[in-house]
Scaffold this active site. Sequence first.
Site, PDB file in Angstrom:
ATOM      1  N   GLU A  51       0.842  -1.201   0.000  1.00 21.95           N
ATOM      2  CA  GLU A  51       0.000   0.000   0.000  1.00 21.95           C
ATOM      3  C   GLU A  51       0.876   1.251   0.000  1.00 21.95           C
ATOM      4  OE1 GLU A  51      -3.408   0.880  -0.360  1.00 21.95           O
ATOM      5  OE2 GLU A  51      -2.288   2.764  -0.430  1.00 21.95           O
ATOM      6  N   LYS A 104     -20.239   9.690   3.567  1.00 20.48           N
ATOM      7  CA  LYS A 104     -21.494   9.315   4.243  1.00 20.48           C
ATOM      8  C   LYS A 104     -21.540   9.895   5.656  1.00 20.48           C
ATOM      9  CE  LYS A 104     -21.953   8.164   0.708  1.00 20.48           C
ATOM     10  NZ  LYS A 104     -21.130   8.016  -0.501  1.00 20.48           N
ATOM     11  N   GLY A 106     -22.800  14.406 -11.350  1.00 19.01           N
ATOM     12  CA  GLY A 106     -22.926  12.954 -11.171  1.00 19.01           C
ATOM     13  C   GLY A 106     -23.150  12.642  -9.698  1.00 19.01           C
ATOM     14  N   HIS A 115     -45.089  -4.431   8.812  1.00 20.81           N
ATOM     15  CA  HIS A 115     -45.936  -3.239   8.675  1.00 20.81           C
ATOM     16  C   HIS A 115     -45.811  -2.378   9.917  1.00 20.81           C
ATOM     17  CE1 HIS A 115     -49.334  -0.677   7.752  1.00 20.81           C
ATOM     18  NE2 HIS A 115     -49.747  -0.892   8.999  1.00 20.81           N
TER      19      HIS A 115
HETATM   20  C1  LIG Z   1     -16.048  10.877  -2.785  1.00 16.87           C
HETATM   21  C2  LIG Z   1     -16.305   9.431  -3.113  1.00 16.87           C
HETATM   22  C3  LIG Z   1     -17.409   8.801  -2.597  1.00 16.87           C
HETATM   23  C4  LIG Z   1     -17.645   7.459  -2.902  1.00 16.87           C
HETATM   24  N1  LIG Z   1     -18.749   6.866  -2.381  1.00 16.87           N
HETATM   25  C5  LIG Z   1     -18.998   5.570  -2.671  1.00 16.87           C
HETATM   26  C6  LIG Z   1     -20.118   4.908  -2.125  1.00 16.87           C
HETATM   27  O1  LIG Z   1     -20.889   5.493  -1.371  1.00 16.87           O
HETATM   28  N2  LIG Z   1     -20.315   3.620  -2.437  1.00 16.87           N
HETATM   29  C7  LIG Z   1     -19.468   2.941  -3.274  1.00 16.87           C
HETATM   30  O2  LIG Z   1     -19.710   1.765  -3.532  1.00 16.87           O
HETATM   31  N3  LIG Z   1     -18.400   3.541  -3.798  1.00 16.87           N
HETATM   32  C8  LIG Z   1     -18.133   4.826  -3.522  1.00 16.87           C
HETATM   33  N4  LIG Z   1     -17.018   5.424  -4.027  1.00 16.87           N
HETATM   34  C9  LIG Z   1     -16.133   4.631  -4.898  1.00 16.87           C
HETATM   35  C10 LIG Z   1     -15.229   3.701  -4.070  1.00 16.87           C
HETATM   36  O3  LIG Z   1     -14.515   4.454  -3.120  1.00 16.87           O
HETATM   37  C11 LIG Z   1     -14.285   2.974  -5.000  1.00 16.87           C
HETATM   38  O4  LIG Z   1     -15.034   2.317  -5.988  1.00 16.87           O
HETATM   39  C12 LIG Z   1     -13.458   1.943  -4.255  1.00 16.87           C
HETATM   40  O5  LIG Z   1     -12.675   2.518  -3.241  1.00 16.87           O
HETATM   41  C13 LIG Z   1     -12.535   1.215  -5.246  1.00 16.87           C
HETATM   42  O6  LIG Z   1     -11.767   0.278  -4.566  1.00 16.87           O
HETATM   43  P1  LIG Z   1     -10.388  -0.232  -5.166  1.00 16.87           P
HETATM   44  O7  LIG Z   1      -9.892  -1.258  -4.209  1.00 16.87           O
HETATM   45  O8  LIG Z   1     -10.547  -0.599  -6.571  1.00 16.87           O
HETATM   46  O9  LIG Z   1      -9.413   1.034  -5.170  1.00 16.87           O
HETATM   47  P2  LIG Z   1      -9.046   2.138  -4.091  1.00 16.87           P
HETATM   48  O10 LIG Z   1      -9.986   2.150  -2.969  1.00 16.87           O
HETATM   49  O11 LIG Z   1      -8.834   3.386  -4.854  1.00 16.87           O
HETATM   50  O12 LIG Z   1      -7.655   1.620  -3.506  1.00 16.87           O
HETATM   51  C14 LIG Z   1      -6.509   1.546  -4.299  1.00 16.87           C
HETATM   52  C15 LIG Z   1      -5.298   1.614  -3.393  1.00 16.87           C
HETATM   53  O13 LIG Z   1      -4.151   1.260  -4.152  1.00 16.87           O
HETATM   54  C16 LIG Z   1      -3.053   2.022  -3.696  1.00 16.87           C
HETATM   55  N5  LIG Z   1      -2.038   2.033  -4.742  1.00 16.87           N
HETATM   56  C17 LIG Z   1      -2.134   2.559  -5.992  1.00 16.87           C
HETATM   57  N6  LIG Z   1      -1.001   2.326  -6.682  1.00 16.87           N
HETATM   58  C18 LIG Z   1      -0.176   1.646  -5.869  1.00 16.87           C
HETATM   59  C19 LIG Z   1       1.134   1.112  -6.010  1.00 16.87           C
HETATM   60  N7  LIG Z   1       1.827   1.237  -7.145  1.00 16.87           N
HETATM   61  N8  LIG Z   1       1.697   0.468  -4.961  1.00 16.87           N
HETATM   62  C20 LIG Z   1       1.000   0.314  -3.805  1.00 16.87           C
HETATM   63  N9  LIG Z   1      -0.244   0.794  -3.621  1.00 16.87           N
HETATM   64  C21 LIG Z   1      -0.826   1.439  -4.643  1.00 16.87           C
HETATM   65  C22 LIG Z   1      -3.666   3.392  -3.436  1.00 16.87           C
HETATM   66  O14 LIG Z   1      -2.863   4.136  -2.532  1.00 16.87           O
HETATM   67  C23 LIG Z   1      -5.019   3.014  -2.853  1.00 16.87           C
HETATM   68  O15 LIG Z   1      -4.987   2.978  -1.449  1.00 16.87           O
HETATM   69  C24 LIG Z   1     -16.746   6.747  -3.734  1.00 16.87           C
HETATM   70  C25 LIG Z   1     -15.616   7.383  -4.246  1.00 16.87           C
HETATM   71  C26 LIG Z   1     -15.400   8.713  -3.939  1.00 16.87           C
HETATM   72  C27 LIG Z   1     -14.168   9.374  -4.478  1.00 16.87           C
END
Ligand SMILES: Cc1cc2nc3c(=O)[nH]c(=O)nc-3n(C[C@H](O)[C@H](O)[C@H](O)COP(=O)(O)OP(=O)(O)OC[C@H]3O[C@@H](n4cnc5c(N)ncnc54)[C@H](O)[C@@H]3O)c2cc1C
Length: 465
Positions: free
Chosen positions: A37, A54, A185, A441
């Site tokens: 990470e 949230k 959005g 209900h």
């Molecule tokens: C403001 C906001 C509100 C949201 N609200 C919702 C919601 O209510 N419900 C919902 O379902 N989704 C929501 N989302 C979307 C949701 O947060 C993402 O879809 C989700 O976090 C994606 O998960 P992920 O594991 O793919 O990536 P991420 O959560 O983005 O995690 C990726 C991780 O990889 C790490 N990383 C990247 N490159 C490297 C590397 N080379 N080496 C080591 N580590 C690395 C990053 O530091 C990061 O911590 C929201 C997003 C935002 C921005």
Amino acid sequence: MHDDNKQYDAIILGSGPGGNAAAERIAFLGGTVCQVEAGRVGGTCVNVGCMPTKAMLAASERFYEMSSASEMGFDPCRPDLDEQAFCARIRNVAETLNRSMRDKLDRIENVDLVDGYGRIEDAQTVRIETGDGDRTVHGRALVVATGSEPVRLDKLPWDSGRIWTSNDALQIESLPESVIVLGGGALGCEFATAWAELGLDVTIIERHERLLPGLDGMASKAARESLEQRGAEIHCSVEIDSARAEKDRILVSDGQNTWSAERLLCAAGRTERLTGFGLETIGLDRSRGPIPVDETCRTEVEEVYAVGDVAEPRKHAHLAARMGTVAGNNIMGLDSRDDRRVVPVGVYTHPEIACVGLCGEDGQTDGDDLIELREDYAHSGSAYVRNRRAGGIKLVVDQPSGRICGCVWIGPQAVDMIQEVVLAMRAGMTLQQISHTIPGHPSYQELLHTLAERFEKQQISSRRG
Ligand SMILES: Cc1cc2nc3c(=O)[nH]c(=O)nc-3n(C[C@H](O)[C@H](O)[C@H](O)COP(=O)(O)OP(=O)(O)OC[C@H]3O[C@@H](n4cnc5c(N)ncnc54)[C@H](O)[C@@H]3O)c2cc1C
């Protein structure tokens, strides 16, 4: 450089919902994981996404209701808003969840969590740049779970310090008086809801003709009504062509009109995190767009998987987590496939908006065996007694079979409510079967039951001629 001789079952880049679900599943199945990470454990979701937004919306809703609930029999009061405390709570929620996520991963025996930036050397080897120098780790499989990041529109003067991404807007210590939200959005509408409820001057500018352009028209209409009721100004079909900072304001213009505010939130979407960590070394480089994966979350490179935002146009934490679990299963030799058709979408405006399945554009049911059934909360006793009468349900149903193909649910806790429909769709249940279940209900679920009964009655009537 330290070279780990230990051979892991998988190296996972990222500890967001996708990476974490993969790590937990592999460990559960007896495998070993090196999870890397670069930022904060928990990824976008915990630190700058789902959870802090949230927390913000829960607080703003409470504030708004206290100042607007005269219908419930008490004098509306306008509570004092302690901006610092409000902003601190949002940051604290993220902090606490980040810590508990790290504790959880630390407790999993087979997962080695490494803080550092991972660079792919080949499909089995990752070099990790840590605060204590570089180390190299080896794995039988590689999971790319690097997530996504906010789009930063080039036309905005980022160096003015007046422009926020969603990441910035969740780290603030006090609130501005006015904000332009560029992008209507889900993300833009959620921030706009919270800020409008707190009494900020909010202007939303959206280039499509309606808010929530990817979702059903019913969702767009509900978002607009709710935001306008809270005092937000909304301009759709507006393409900004210039922006400049002036004294303590930011001004944007479409060539005809100019809007100004203290701050601007750029809510123009998210883009996959694809560069800077060596995807090109394994032939997976692409300039944009999700990494293609099949229903097992495998990429085209053997033993390389991609999950979550980096591999899906639909950027949801629950989808990322599911993909992580599927990838984990497959890495450990189970044959796990995913059906990503039934994925709910939640927009946490007030009221909440939830959609699943066929619910894109209005009119898409034309000319098919599909029919629409609708009911509003305005006709629901349960909604009336709670004084929550905005919203309703739309179902898209395959008439011959009675199966639900899509649903839009708008109302309190709609994201929780729609889960019953999600379950029915996954299980292939019919509306006749739903009509034979007994909802509690009074409950919001009764509205779904009303529609199911209506459908059943229509079927009975048509059989009787
Ligand atoms: C403001 C906001 C509100 C949201 N609200 C919702 C919601 O209510 N419900 C919902 O379902 N989704 C929501 N989302 C979307 C949701 O947060 C993402 O879809 C989700 O976090 C994606 O998960 P992920 O594991 O793919 O990536 P991420 O959560 O983005 O995690 C990726 C991780 O990889 C790490 N990383 C990247 N490159 C490297 C590397 N080379 N080496 C080591 N580590 C690395 C990053 O530091 C990061 O911590 C929201 C997003 C935002 C921005």
